[in-house]
Scaffold this motif. Structure first.
Motif, mmCIF file in Angstrom:
data_model
loop_
_atom_site.group_PDB
_atom_site.id
_atom_site.type_symbol
_atom_site.label_atom_id
_atom_site.label_comp_id
_atom_site.label_asym_id
_atom_site.label_seq_id
_atom_site.Cartn_x
_atom_site.Cartn_y
_atom_site.Cartn_z
ATOM 1 N N LYS A 138 -42.687 -74.256 4.486
ATOM 2 C CA LYS A 138 -43.529 -75.248 5.161
ATOM 3 C C LYS A 138 -45.009 -75.032 4.808
ATOM 4 O O LYS A 138 -45.762 -75.979 4.588
ATOM 5 N N LYS A 139 -45.369 -73.721 4.707
ATOM 6 C CA LYS A 139 -46.750 -73.375 4.382
ATOM 7 C C LYS A 139 -47.097 -73.848 2.956
ATOM 8 O O LYS A 139 -48.160 -74.413 2.720
ATOM 9 N N ASN A 140 -46.159 -73.606 2.045
ATOM 10 C CA ASN A 140 -46.382 -74.013 0.655
ATOM 11 C C ASN A 140 -46.529 -75.525 0.532
ATOM 12 O O ASN A 140 -47.361 -76.026 -0.238
ATOM 13 N N LYS A 195 -47.604 -77.489 2.824
ATOM 14 C CA LYS A 195 -48.917 -77.834 3.408
ATOM 15 C C LYS A 195 -50.019 -77.614 2.372
ATOM 16 O O LYS A 195 -50.887 -78.476 2.182
ATOM 17 N N TYR A 196 -49.955 -76.475 1.671
ATOM 18 C CA TYR A 196 -50.943 -76.188 0.634
ATOM 19 C C TYR A 196 -50.899 -77.251 -0.469
ATOM 20 O O TYR A 196 -51.938 -77.726 -0.936
ATOM 21 N N PRO A 241 -57.258 -73.757 3.035
ATOM 22 C CA PRO A 241 -56.834 -72.388 3.346
ATOM 23 C C PRO A 241 -57.358 -71.399 2.294
ATOM 24 O O PRO A 241 -57.564 -71.761 1.136
ATOM 25 N N SER A 258 -56.003 -69.043 0.640
ATOM 26 C CA SER A 258 -55.174 -68.747 -0.545
ATOM 27 C C SER A 258 -55.272 -69.812 -1.635
ATOM 28 O O SER A 258 -54.878 -69.563 -2.775
#
Lengths: 185, 210
Positions: free
Chosen positions: A2-4, A6-7, B65, B67
């Motif tokens: 999910k984080k990836n 979002k990025y 973010p 990263s």
């Protein structure tokens, strides 16, 4: 996961906004740049035409350094050619136009587009730079290295040998091409 | 508060001058500084890119973010540089032509990414804009000083922009007839940069000593 995602979405959004901004800027500047390029080319053709009448442009393929040519006429007689040339300079491709008599002798040349180093290769745009090549190509060889120049001309191209070589080779290529036409076109 | 804003604006002039003190962006400084007009054109390009990149990155500082901040900053900076390049090509073609390859190289100018990373990503848009203006002025002062000395000694001329009947080139008597050619070449730029850096270091160490 999910984080990836979002990025990826954040980067995609930034890229999309940037792409839109670039496309919009290009839609404003592109016609202006195209008009300037055309005007510059027209002025350069006039400057190297030696006062002769410039004919229709013809594309040239598979000939090293040569992109297009235009016949020069006086009355009904063909007196020479203007050749559109490209070379490989220090900052990438450079383009120029040069005019020749039927025996391949260079009359005039002018730099069009280039990305040469300011203060060094950029000097090739200056008035007088192309004088080193005038009259060469028929009986006199076109200089392509500094060794072929006198000491003052060699000093003038000091620090920009790659540009000088690129211009010299392109002009020599144009001369060789014009010799093959022989005025029969 | 007002004093803080003023400090953000003025720190780039001398105290943290990007060219002589922080020693950033030396590639265009050494490459373009053969003529004063090139230095002014490059300064204008850096000003536009640095101002807008600092403002945009400051506005996005809570969205991007940590990263992925470098690729995000590079996309923003590269886009701004491309916009600058297209606008200069269309509306000031002489400057565009004079700057050559150094204009697209603003993308990798350490001042831009350095200020985005060190300042804009941690401060408000107003402070980031002031920082950008101050740093741009400091960069302009540095590159123009080097260009002035190099052109004066190397060619005996000062090249500005042509206006009306003025060709843009001022020939300086004596220097024009006795040029020190090495100053116009890369070794001259490195030599001069070394002397000026030593001078600024000496000045700042004296100030600290006081």
């Amino acid at each position: 996961m999910k984080k990836n995602l979002k990025y990826a979405f954040i980067l995609l959004s930034i890229c999309a906004v940037c792409a839109f901004a670039l496309g919009y800027t290009n839609s404003i500047t592109e016609p202006v740049i195209a008009r300037q390029e055309l005007e510059k080319k027209t002025r350069a053709l006039e400057a190297v035409s030696n006062g002769w009448t410039i004919g229709e442009q013809e594309s040239v393929e598979s000939v090293p350094y040569v992109v297009y040519s235009l016949p020069l006429t006086e009355g009904d007689a063909t007196t020479g050619y203007i050749v559109g040339l490209k070379g490989s300079g220090y900052g990438g491709e450079l383009t120029l136009v040069a005019s020749y008599t039927l025996d391949g002798k260079m009359l005039f040349a002018q730099m069009l587009a280039n990305s040469e180093t300011p203060g060094l290769g950029k000097k090739s745009e200056l008035k007088g730079y192309m004088d080193k090549f005038v009259g060469t190509g028929a009986t006199k060889p076109v200089p392509t290295t500094k060794d072929m120049l006198n000491s003052s001309d060699a000093a003038a191209v000091s620090g920009s040998s790659v540009t000088f070589m690129a211009v010299g080779k392109a002009i020599r290529g144009g001369s060789d091409y014009v010799k093959t036409l022989g005025g029969s076109k | 508060m007002k004093g803080n804003h003023m400090k953000e604006l003025t720190k780039g002039f001398f105290e943290q001058n990007p060219v002589f003190i922080v020693v950033l962006g030396l590639c265009p400084v050494l490459g373009v500084s053969t003529q004063v007009s090139n230095a002014i054109g490059m300064s204008a390009g850096v000003f536009f890119v640095l101002l807008f990149s600092n403002i945009i990155i400051s506005l996005l500082r809570k969205v991007i973010p940590a990263s992925i901040h470098i690729p995000a900053y590079i996309v923003v900076i590269a886009s701004l540089v491309t916009v600058t390049e297209m606008v200069m090509h269309a509306f000031v073609p002489a400057v565009y032509s004079a700057l050559g390859v150094y204009l697209p190289l603003i993308v990798v100018n350490c001042i831009i990414l350095g200020r985005a990373e060190a300042f804009a990503s941690k401060n408000t848009p107003l402070d980031s804009a002031l920082d950008a203006i101050g740093m741009s002025i400091g960069f302009a002062m540095g590159i123009t000083l080097i260009a002035f000395i190099r052109e004066l000694f190397g060619s005996g001329t000062i090249t500005l922009f042509p206006v009306g009947g003025f060709s843009g080139v001022i020939n300086i008597p004596w220097f024009y007839d006795n040029p020190v050619r090495v100053m116009a070449l890369a070794p001259g730029a490195l030599l001069l940069m070394g002397y000026l850096k030593a001078f600024f270091d000496w000045k700042s160490s004296r100030k600290k000593g006081k």
